[in-house]
Write a protein that holds these residues in place. Sequence first.
Motif, PDB file in Angstrom:
ATOM      1  N   ILE A  35      58.898  47.568  10.959  1.00  0.00           N
ATOM      2  CA  ILE A  35      58.911  46.173  11.403  1.00  0.00           C
ATOM      3  C   ILE A  35      58.353  45.350  10.254  1.00  0.00           C
ATOM      4  CG2 ILE A  35      58.081  44.480  13.076  1.00  0.00           C
ATOM      5  CD1 ILE A  35      57.589  46.801  15.015  1.00  0.00           C
ATOM      6  N   ASN A  36      59.164  44.461   9.734  1.00  0.00           N
ATOM      7  CA  ASN A  36      58.758  43.603   8.615  1.00  0.00           C
ATOM      8  C   ASN A  36      58.188  44.422   7.453  1.00  0.00           C
ATOM      9  OD1 ASN A  36      59.501  41.308  10.114  1.00  0.00           O
ATOM     10  ND2 ASN A  36      57.505  41.264  11.094  1.00  0.00           N
ATOM     11  N   GLY A  37      58.810  45.569   7.186  1.00  0.00           N
ATOM     12  CA  GLY A  37      58.418  46.398   6.054  1.00  0.00           C
ATOM     13  C   GLY A  37      57.263  47.346   6.300  1.00  0.00           C
ATOM     14  N   LYS A  38      56.664  47.317   7.488  1.00  0.00           N
ATOM     15  CA  LYS A  38      55.550  48.214   7.805  1.00  0.00           C
ATOM     16  C   LYS A  38      56.014  49.275   8.791  1.00  0.00           C
ATOM     17  CE  LYS A  38      51.925  44.815   7.112  1.00  0.00           C
ATOM     18  NZ  LYS A  38      50.750  44.158   7.674  1.00  0.00           N
ATOM     19  N   VAL A  46      57.850  43.609  19.209  1.00  0.00           N
ATOM     20  CA  VAL A  46      58.741  42.875  18.311  1.00  0.00           C
ATOM     21  C   VAL A  46      58.804  41.436  18.800  1.00  0.00           C
ATOM     22  CG1 VAL A  46      61.085  42.704  17.415  1.00  0.00           C
ATOM     23  CG2 VAL A  46      60.107  44.945  17.882  1.00  0.00           C
ATOM     24  N   GLY A  49      62.308  36.769  15.162  1.00  0.00           N
ATOM     25  CA  GLY A  49      62.185  36.595  13.720  1.00  0.00           C
ATOM     26  C   GLY A  49      61.726  37.837  12.984  1.00  0.00           C
ATOM     27  N   ASP A  50      61.244  38.857  13.707  1.00  0.00           N
ATOM     28  CA  ASP A  50      60.843  40.105  13.057  1.00  0.00           C
ATOM     29  C   ASP A  50      62.073  40.841  12.539  1.00  0.00           C
ATOM     30  OD1 ASP A  50      58.151  39.743  13.500  1.00  0.00           O
ATOM     31  OD2 ASP A  50      58.045  41.122  15.203  1.00  0.00           O
ATOM     32  N   LYS A  51      61.906  41.527  11.424  1.00  0.00           N
ATOM     33  CA  LYS A  51      62.975  42.334  10.849  1.00  0.00           C
ATOM     34  C   LYS A  51      62.691  43.791  11.193  1.00  0.00           C
ATOM     35  CE  LYS A  51      65.273  43.465   6.538  1.00  0.00           C
ATOM     36  NZ  LYS A  51      65.290  43.279   5.081  1.00  0.00           N
ATOM     37  N   ASN A  58      69.257  47.578   9.177  1.00  0.00           N
ATOM     38  CA  ASN A  58      68.701  46.446   9.909  1.00  0.00           C
ATOM     39  C   ASN A  58      69.256  46.443  11.331  1.00  0.00           C
ATOM     40  OD1 ASN A  58      67.130  44.108  10.093  1.00  0.00           O
ATOM     41  ND2 ASN A  58      68.906  42.820   9.709  1.00  0.00           N
TER      42      ASN A  58
END
Length: 69
Positions: A35-38, A46, A49-51, A58
Amino acid sequence: MNNNAATRLNKFISESGLCSRREADRFIEKGNVFINGKRAKIGDQVFAGDKVMVNGHNIEPKEESNFIL
């Protein structure tokens, strides 16, 4: 997804159509979800806007459909 509400990660993944919630938990446990790179963990939330990435892909939530009967 509602802009203010959080959704459990496994539900978010399953609602994207990728897999079931249990399968999503397995992806999370194996460290394949971010989630957002972590790196995510079981029970993470989540927000809009979270990735979210699963196995390097994705994940997008499915749009809600409104049916009028």
